[in-house]
Every structure is written in C-alpha cells, then in structure tokens.
Design a protein around this motif. Structure first.
Motif, PDB file in Angstrom:
ATOM      1  N   GLN A   5      -0.264  24.062  13.666  1.00 51.77           N
ATOM      2  CA  GLN A   5      -1.258  23.024  13.392  1.00 51.77           C
ATOM      3  C   GLN A   5      -1.475  22.943  11.891  1.00 51.77           C
ATOM      4  OE1 GLN A   5      -5.101  23.012  15.511  1.00 51.77           O
ATOM      5  NE2 GLN A   5      -6.053  22.487  13.546  1.00 51.77           N
ATOM      6  N   THR A   6      -1.430  21.737  11.377  1.00 52.30           N
ATOM      7  CA  THR A   6      -1.655  21.514   9.944  1.00 52.30           C
ATOM      8  C   THR A   6      -2.685  20.404   9.795  1.00 52.30           C
ATOM      9  OG1 THR A   6       0.676  22.023   9.596  1.00 52.30           O
ATOM     10  CG2 THR A   6      -0.498  21.013   7.758  1.00 52.30           C
ATOM     11  N   ASN A   7      -3.707  20.648   9.029  1.00 57.66           N
ATOM     12  CA  ASN A   7      -4.707  19.596   8.798  1.00 57.66           C
ATOM     13  C   ASN A   7      -4.237  18.655   7.700  1.00 57.66           C
ATOM     14  OD1 ASN A   7      -6.295  20.918  10.655  1.00 57.66           O
ATOM     15  ND2 ASN A   7      -7.451  22.037   9.097  1.00 57.66           N
ATOM     16  N   PHE A   8      -4.675  17.408   7.794  1.00 54.84           N
ATOM     17  CA  PHE A   8      -4.263  16.460   6.751  1.00 54.84           C
ATOM     18  C   PHE A   8      -5.401  15.522   6.379  1.00 54.84           C
ATOM     19  CE2 PHE A   8      -3.271  14.213  10.744  1.00 54.84           C
ATOM     20  CZ  PHE A   8      -3.894  12.994  10.516  1.00 54.84           C
ATOM     21  N   LEU A   9      -5.304  15.029   5.169  1.00 56.00           N
ATOM     22  CA  LEU A   9      -6.103  13.896   4.711  1.00 56.00           C
ATOM     23  C   LEU A   9      -5.123  12.855   4.203  1.00 56.00           C
ATOM     24  CD1 LEU A   9      -8.921  15.447   2.475  1.00 56.00           C
ATOM     25  CD2 LEU A   9      -9.171  14.505   4.767  1.00 56.00           C
ATOM     26  N   VAL A  10      -5.365  11.615   4.503  1.00 55.86           N
ATOM     27  CA  VAL A  10      -4.512  10.556   3.967  1.00 55.86           C
ATOM     28  C   VAL A  10      -5.378   9.609   3.147  1.00 55.86           C
ATOM     29  CG1 VAL A  10      -2.961   8.628   4.491  1.00 55.86           C
ATOM     30  CG2 VAL A  10      -2.899  10.692   5.902  1.00 55.86           C
ATOM     31  N   VAL A  11      -5.054   9.499   1.883  1.00 58.82           N
ATOM     32  CA  VAL A  11      -5.709   8.544   1.005  1.00 58.82           C
ATOM     33  C   VAL A  11      -4.802   7.318   0.955  1.00 58.82           C
ATOM     34  CG1 VAL A  11      -6.493   8.108  -1.349  1.00 58.82           C
ATOM     35  CG2 VAL A  11      -6.718  10.396  -0.361  1.00 58.82           C
ATOM     36  N   ARG A  12      -5.388   6.132   1.127  1.00 61.33           N
ATOM     37  CA  ARG A  12      -4.578   4.916   1.060  1.00 61.33           C
ATOM     38  C   ARG A  12      -4.877   4.176  -0.240  1.00 61.33           C
ATOM     39  NH1 ARG A  12      -4.953   0.637   5.852  1.00 61.33           N
ATOM     40  NH2 ARG A  12      -6.984   0.293   4.922  1.00 61.33           N
ATOM     41  N   ILE A  13      -3.840   3.836  -0.943  1.00 57.33           N
ATOM     42  CA  ILE A  13      -3.984   3.174  -2.239  1.00 57.33           C
ATOM     43  C   ILE A  13      -3.381   1.779  -2.122  1.00 57.33           C
ATOM     44  CG2 ILE A  13      -3.530   3.307  -4.729  1.00 57.33           C
ATOM     45  CD1 ILE A  13      -2.723   6.381  -2.777  1.00 57.33           C
ATOM     46  N   MET A  14      -4.181   0.771  -2.414  1.00 54.66           N
ATOM     47  CA  MET A  14      -3.710  -0.600  -2.318  1.00 54.66           C
ATOM     48  C   MET A  14      -3.170  -1.050  -3.670  1.00 54.66           C
ATOM     49  SD  MET A  14      -4.501  -0.817   0.817  1.00 54.66           S
ATOM     50  CE  MET A  14      -4.106  -2.508   1.255  1.00 54.66           C
ATOM     51  N   LEU A  15      -2.424  -2.120  -3.628  1.00 50.74           N
ATOM     52  CA  LEU A  15      -1.798  -2.653  -4.839  1.00 50.74           C
ATOM     53  C   LEU A  15      -2.836  -2.980  -5.912  1.00 50.74           C
ATOM     54  CD1 LEU A  15       1.017  -3.426  -5.883  1.00 50.74           C
ATOM     55  CD2 LEU A  15       0.573  -5.754  -5.084  1.00 50.74           C
ATOM     56  N   ASP A  16      -4.017  -3.463  -5.474  1.00 48.17           N
ATOM     57  CA  ASP A  16      -5.034  -3.860  -6.455  1.00 48.17           C
ATOM     58  C   ASP A  16      -5.788  -2.659  -7.027  1.00 48.17           C
ATOM     59  OD1 ASP A  16      -6.785  -3.049  -4.477  1.00 48.17           O
ATOM     60  OD2 ASP A  16      -7.680  -5.025  -4.141  1.00 48.17           O
ATOM     61  N   GLY A  17      -5.378  -1.450  -6.623  1.00 49.66           N
ATOM     62  CA  GLY A  17      -6.006  -0.260  -7.179  1.00 49.66           C
ATOM     63  C   GLY A  17      -7.079   0.337  -6.299  1.00 49.66           C
ATOM     64  N   ASP A  18      -7.479  -0.365  -5.244  1.00 49.69           N
ATOM     65  CA  ASP A  18      -8.479   0.180  -4.342  1.00 49.69           C
ATOM     66  C   ASP A  18      -7.912   1.427  -3.667  1.00 49.69           C
ATOM     67  OD1 ASP A  18     -11.023  -0.062  -2.835  1.00 49.69           O
ATOM     68  OD2 ASP A  18      -9.670  -0.250  -1.133  1.00 49.69           O
ATOM     69  N   MET A  19      -8.726   2.490  -3.652  1.00 45.63           N
ATOM     70  CA  MET A  19      -8.260   3.738  -3.058  1.00 45.63           C
ATOM     71  C   MET A  19      -9.352   4.260  -2.142  1.00 45.63           C
ATOM     72  SD  MET A  19      -7.529   7.292  -5.039  1.00 45.63           S
ATOM     73  CE  MET A  19      -9.245   7.705  -5.255  1.00 45.63           C
ATOM     74  N   ARG A  20      -9.022   4.504  -0.887  1.00 47.07           N
ATOM     75  CA  ARG A  20     -10.019   5.131  -0.033  1.00 47.07           C
ATOM     76  C   ARG A  20      -9.402   6.071   0.974  1.00 47.07           C
ATOM     77  NH1 ARG A  20     -13.411   0.163   2.360  1.00 47.07           N
ATOM     78  NH2 ARG A  20     -13.024  -0.950   0.429  1.00 47.07           N
ATOM     79  N   LEU A  21     -10.264   6.974   1.447  1.00 43.51           N
ATOM     80  CA  LEU A  21      -9.839   7.918   2.460  1.00 43.51           C
ATOM     81  C   LEU A  21      -9.545   7.124   3.724  1.00 43.51           C
ATOM     82  CD1 LEU A  21      -9.378  10.872   2.846  1.00 43.51           C
ATOM     83  CD2 LEU A  21     -11.770  11.115   3.521  1.00 43.51           C
ATOM     84  N   GLN A  57       0.842  -1.191   0.000  1.00 43.37           N
ATOM     85  CA  GLN A  57       0.000   0.000   0.000  1.00 43.37           C
ATOM     86  C   GLN A  57       0.874   1.236   0.000  1.00 43.37           C
ATOM     87  OE1 GLN A  57      -1.393   0.662   4.370  1.00 43.37           O
ATOM     88  NE2 GLN A  57      -1.400  -1.546   4.011  1.00 43.37           N
ATOM     89  N   ARG A  58       0.268   2.342  -0.398  1.00 46.31           N
ATOM     90  CA  ARG A  58       0.951   3.619  -0.231  1.00 46.31           C
ATOM     91  C   ARG A  58      -0.072   4.677   0.145  1.00 46.31           C
ATOM     92  NH1 ARG A  58       0.589   6.040  -5.400  1.00 46.31           N
ATOM     93  NH2 ARG A  58      -0.351   4.555  -6.816  1.00 46.31           N
ATOM     94  N   TYR A  59       0.438   5.802   0.567  1.00 46.97           N
ATOM     95  CA  TYR A  59      -0.424   6.907   0.983  1.00 46.97           C
ATOM     96  C   TYR A  59      -0.265   8.083   0.028  1.00 46.97           C
ATOM     97  CZ  TYR A  59      -0.600   5.028   5.870  1.00 46.97           C
ATOM     98  OH  TYR A  59      -0.783   4.292   7.002  1.00 46.97           O
ATOM     99  N   ARG A  60      -1.303   8.914  -0.016  1.00 47.70           N
ATOM    100  CA  ARG A  60      -1.180  10.258  -0.583  1.00 47.70           C
ATOM    101  C   ARG A  60      -1.684  11.205   0.492  1.00 47.70           C
ATOM    102  NH1 ARG A  60       2.034  11.441  -4.126  1.00 47.70           N
ATOM    103  NH2 ARG A  60       1.211   9.940  -5.628  1.00 47.70           N
ATOM    104  N   HIS A  61      -0.770  12.005   1.040  1.00 47.98           N
ATOM    105  CA  HIS A  61      -1.145  12.998   2.054  1.00 47.98           C
ATOM    106  C   HIS A  61      -1.545  14.305   1.370  1.00 47.98           C
ATOM    107  CE1 HIS A  61       1.204  10.418   4.783  1.00 47.98           C
ATOM    108  NE2 HIS A  61       0.753  11.111   5.816  1.00 47.98           N
ATOM    109  N   ILE A  62      -2.640  14.872   1.795  1.00 52.03           N
ATOM    110  CA  ILE A  62      -3.009  16.221   1.371  1.00 52.03           C
ATOM    111  C   ILE A  62      -2.975  17.072   2.639  1.00 52.03           C
ATOM    112  CG2 ILE A  62      -4.776  17.644   0.250  1.00 52.03           C
ATOM    113  CD1 ILE A  62      -3.730  15.358  -1.529  1.00 52.03           C
TER     114      ILE A  62
END
Ligand code: FES
Ligand SMILES: [Fe+2]
Lengths: 150, 439
Positions: A95-111, A73-78
């Motif tokens: 203070q910094t707000n973040f969102l992390v999207v997680r992307i799995m090897l099979d292409g599944d991507m979710r917050l 898996q990998r992340y995309r931080h916003i």
C-alpha cells in the motif's frame, strides 16, 4: 526498495507526460481501477475507470491523445514509502499513499486527489510489474473531470 | 453582488407559499412578487440572456420558485432506503433534506435543519426510530415531527423551556414524497401536480423501460462543476453537441447524428428524452461535412468494453432522460445511472452520479457494466468533455452580461423531433424555467 522504485518510475511517467509508457508498468492481463474509498467500504464495485488488459490501458492513452477534449493539464504525484503487506498468489502486496496536485495551463494548481494505491506486484520477471493496481481515492468529489491516469 | 432586495423577494415568496399552506409566517394577504429585473430578449426561447447564469438574485429566486416551488426533485433510489427506519441526507436544490422510511414502511422527506437553532441533523445514512440533533439533542421521528426537547422542564427545577412551550404540532418543513418506478421524488409545494402527470406519459414510459426489474446500486461518485447548474442542465438537453464534442462516441459508432434516433420533449417542455440506435448508420452526411469527429484510422485495441447486451430488447443503445429541474437518467449501452444536479453557488454545481445494475445480473453482466463505466462518468470517454465545456461557458460570463446565446437549431419550438440535430429540448427547459420564474 523494489516497490518504491517501481512506484517512483510509475508516477514519473505520468507526471512527465510519458503516458505511452504507462501500460508497460502492468502485466497482461492486469487489473487497474480508480474507485472511491466510499464505494470500496460499501462493497460497491463501480469506480471511475476500470481496465483488465494492457490494451485497455493503451486505449485510454490513445483516447486522451486523440479523441477526448479537456483543458491542458498535468499532475504532480507525491507518494509515500510503500507499506509492504503479506504476499498472496506469488505476488508482492503493498500500500502506498498518494497526493495528486493538478496544474492547469493557466497556472492554476490545486490538490486534485488523495488516496492509496493497493498493489499486487509481480517480481518474477526482469522488471517489477503491477498485476493489480487499485487506486482508492479519499475525496468522493472529482473536480471538473478526470482525464489523466492516477 | 447580492442586491438588498433579494432577501425580501425570496421571503415574500416563501411567506406567500406558507400562507397558502396555512402556515403562520405571513400576516395579511399572500403576495407573489414578479419584480425581478430581467428583460428577456424579444426572440423568446431562441435567445438565452447570459445573466441568468451569473446573477445572485436570480440564483436566490430559483431556490424559492423552482426548487422549493412546484417541481418534483429526485431524492434517492427507493432501494437506497431498503428497510424501515432507514434515512439518508440529500438535497433539493441547495437545501439540505432528509429522506426516510418510517417504521410503517412509508417514505417521508423533510428539511435537514433543526427547529431549535438550525443545525444540520443528518450527515450520512443511518437507521433508527428517531433522529436527534447533536447540538442540544432535540429529537424527531422519521416523519420529521419534533418528539423531544432536552431539559424541557429544566434541571432541579431551574431553567427549561417556558411552560407554554409544547412540542406538539412542531414539524421540520415537510416535503410531499412520491415514487415512480423505484425513484423517490419530493416537492415542497402543495400545488405540484401528481408525479406521473408531471413526468408526462412519454417520459414515464422511458423511465419504466429502464427500471423494468429490481435494481442493485453499483457505486456512486460526485463531480464538481465550476458552472451554474443551468449550464449543465442545458448541456444535458443539447443533443446537438453529442457527436461534435464527444469524439470517442462518434469514432466508435456509438452515436452518430445520422443514426436513427430523436428527442421527445414533454408537453410543457420541462422533461425530455433523447435516444438513438446503433443500427442504420450512414457515412455520407459526415464525409460531406468533414467533421473533425471523423477519424477513420482510430481503432480500439481492446473492444471488450463495447461488447454489451441488448438488455432491453429494442436496439436502443442510448437514452438520456431529464426531468425538470435537476434529474437525469441515462442508459448508454449497459451503463445505467441516475444523476442529481445540485446547485451549490451561482457558479458551482455538484453532480451526484449513482450507477446501478439489476439484481439478477450475472458475473459477465457485472463486468460489462464495470467496463462501460469507462464511457460515462466524471472520467468517461464520452462525458468528460461536458465537465470542461460547462466551465468554458461559465468563464466568459463577465463579458456576456447584456448579451444572449443563440438557440435556433431545429427552429424556435419545443416539440419532439425525429432528429438529434436540434436544440428543441434546451428551449423546452427554458420555457418551463421562464414560466416558473416569471421572467
Ligand atoms: S440546534 Fe438542534 S437541538 Fe439545538
Ligand atoms: Fe455531453
């Protein structure tokens, strides 16, 4: 600007799988923790991960690389621009707000996570470093498992 | 997926149970139906048919027969309801429940579902003398008794409930509550044996071992698993996988199959304890097997996480305990927590972790527990893999229907063993499961 730049480099290291660089963003000793907003509100100290030295952060990376089994898996931080807070103990606070999207090897991507970093930053040396980084996440539920750092 | 017969089956079960309780839902004689269409493999407990993890009708039947049946379900820690008037929302299986401490200090639990139109009554912890429904403001006391109906007599002589309607004798569906060593359990069924009998003497003793003095909650977190709840229940009772899947554990000699340790399975199979000691570790078993778990050149650079205390004075560094159907307590070094396994759907499960320490912990002990949380939890060094593998099992189910898994480590029985290389406790779980489900 310095804080935003540090934050941008920090999340880029994680998102680009340069985990070995991750401990280098901290002073030694330091404080890094991942804890739910719910526990913080209730003054409960335990979260999901806690470290107080660079070596503990390096151990996390070593374990993720060599010992732990989890689906690739990998992340995309916003991250938001930093809100600079009043300094304390000669450290810049932000203070910094973040969102992390997680992307799995099979292409599944979710917050995967939303939250805020509460940071204490040491600007006294040649590069800005986190003396303290509290990752306070909003979602009490962690989907499946938490492996990579936030 | 849902079969038309499912609702009828579940309703029949519940009506029968209500009739046995003296309820008014059933006219005629109670019927307990046993017509679930599942053929268990002839090998018995040595095989688990995969469809039990996948079928909606079985999931619905589990609610009626297991979670609302004669089982004790963990509701919360007693310390989470410290004062009279405190209440909180919890679950029994996927059924929302409120657990409360009445003004007189007694504990009560009842379904979190308004008698009027079924709105959820309580979403977060609160304190007070009564709980009122946000929808139309019906009120209940902390035993779950209906105390008020808004506008019952109407307004200005108009509207209102019929004159024969009375709040008297109306009660949210109640659970029987029992506590043991600071743990609060509830059961919907009248025929559930006394809690301590249900736990069995060995399990009761191991709970007491951990809950030896007043505790203090230290934090909670939820982990959402993409698997049927029983895949995780199996995983917890499967001491065989510990050092094979969780490599961190093995590498740092926290748990090896060659260590002193074993498992205790309660008489009916339902509950178990798995334990081990760090002492008397031997390398040879492993070298021969050349397991991938052995990685000699791997060392921690900061060992403070592992510098705990033998706070129970018996050298046991790991104790994992389960109570059928969904309760878990662990002591791994100085990490202490309870877990609630909550089915959400046939293929989704929530795991609620509540960590605690003792009220007399000093600062150093607090720090030890803080660091050892890195070991066990949704991101724990020795537990994160479980989140991954239960999902791996769930994903193969479509192809597994009609097939069964092999559960033969340590033989065919469900007895206690002085080794952890066994699936005895897994078979124990399925023994208890089959008995209650009638499959
Ligand atoms: S649904 Fe609760 S008062 Fe109407
Ligand atoms: Fe495990």
């Amino acid at each position: 600007m310095v804080v935003d730049n540090l934050q941008a480099r920090y999340v880029a290291a994680i998102d680009n799988d340069r985990l070995e660089d991750w401990p280098g963003f901290f002073t030694d000793p330091c404080r890094y923790e991942i804890i739910s907003a719910e526990n913080v509100e209730q003054n409960l100290p335990l979260g999901v991960f806690f470290a107080d030295s660079r070596a503990m952060l390096a151990d996390r990376v070593a374990s993720l690389r060599r010992a732990n089994i989890y689906e690739a898996q990998r992340y995309r931080h916003i991250v938001s621009p930093a809100l600079v807070l009043p300094p304390a103990d000669n450290l810049t606070r932000a203070q910094t707000n973040f969102l992390v999207v997680r992307i799995m090897l099979d292409g599944d991507m979710r917050l995967f996570m939303s939250g805020r970093y509460l940071d204490a930053i040491d600007l006294s040396g040649p590069t800005a470093l986190f003396a303290e980084k509290r990752v306070i996440f909003d979602n009490r539920r962690i989907d499946t498992l938490l492996a990579l750092p936030i | 997926m849902m079969r038309p017969c499912v609702f009828a089956d579940v309703r029949a079960d519940r009506d029968a149970a209500a009739a046995l309780r003296g309820g008014d839902k059933l006219v005629g004689r109670p019927r307990l139906r046993n017509d679930i269409d599942l053929v268990w493999p002839k090998e018995g407990l040595r095989r688990i048919p995969y469809e039990v993890y996948a079928r909606e009708d079985i999931y619905a039947r589990e609610r009626a027969r297991i979670f609302e049946g004669p089982t004790w379900n963990f509701l919360c820690l007693e310390i989470e309801l410290p004062n009279p008037g405190a209440y909180r929302a919890t679950f029994v299986g996927d059924v929302p429940v409120i657990v409360a401490r009445h003004g007189d200090g007694t504990l009560h639990a009842f379904e979190n579902r308004c008698l009027h139109r079924g709105a959820m009554l309580c979403l977060k912890p609160g304190t007070g003398k009564e709980i009122s429904c946000v929808y139309h403001n019906w009120t209940y006391d902390l035993t779950g008794r209906l105390t008020g109906v808004a506008f019952q007599k109407g307004v200005n002589g108009k509207g209102g409930m019929p004159p024969e309607f009375s709040t008297a004798g109306r009660h949210l569906r109640q659970l029987r509550v029992a506590t043991f060593a600071g743990l609060v359990f509830g059961t919907f069924a009248d025929d559930t044996p006394a809690l301590e009998t249900y736990l069995g003497p060995e399990i009761a003793a191991r709970i007491r071992r951990v809950m030896a003095k007043p505790i203090r909650p230290m934090g909670s977190v939820s982990q959402y698993l993409h698997s049927n709840w029983k895949v995780y229940a199996d995983n917890l009772r499967d001491s065989y996988h510990a050092s094979l899947l969780h490599l961190f554990f093995t590498t740092f000699k926290l748990n090896r199959l060659s260590m002193q340790g074993g498992i205790i399975v309660s008489e009916n199979g339902a509950n178990h304890v798995s334990y081990s000691k760090m002492a008397s570790d031997r390398d040879d078993d492993y070298d021969a097997a050349k397991l991938r778990a052995k990685q000699d050149n791997f060392g921690l650079s900061d060992r403070t996480m592992l510098q705990g205390r033998d706070e129970f004075g018996d050298g046991i560094t790991l104790q994992i305990l389960t109570v059928f159907p969904g309760f878990i307590m662990h002591q791994i070094q100085n990490s202490l927590a309870v877990r609630q396994i909550l089915p959400k759907r046939v293929d989704e499960t929530e795991l609620n972790w509540t960590y605690f320490g003792f009220a007399d912990d000093d600062d150093a002990m607090r720090t030890i527990r803080l660091k050892q949380t890195n070991l066990v939890g949704p991101g724990g060094y020795i537990s994160m893999e479980d989140g991954a593998v239960v999902n791996f099992v769930q994903r193969t189910l479509p192809g597994g229907i009609g097939d069964a898994s092999i559960v033969e480590m340590g033989g065919a029985g469900t007895s206690s063993q002085d080794t952890r290389v066994t699936e005895s406790a897994v078979r124990g779980f399925w023994h208890a499961y089959r008995e209650r489900m009638g499959v």
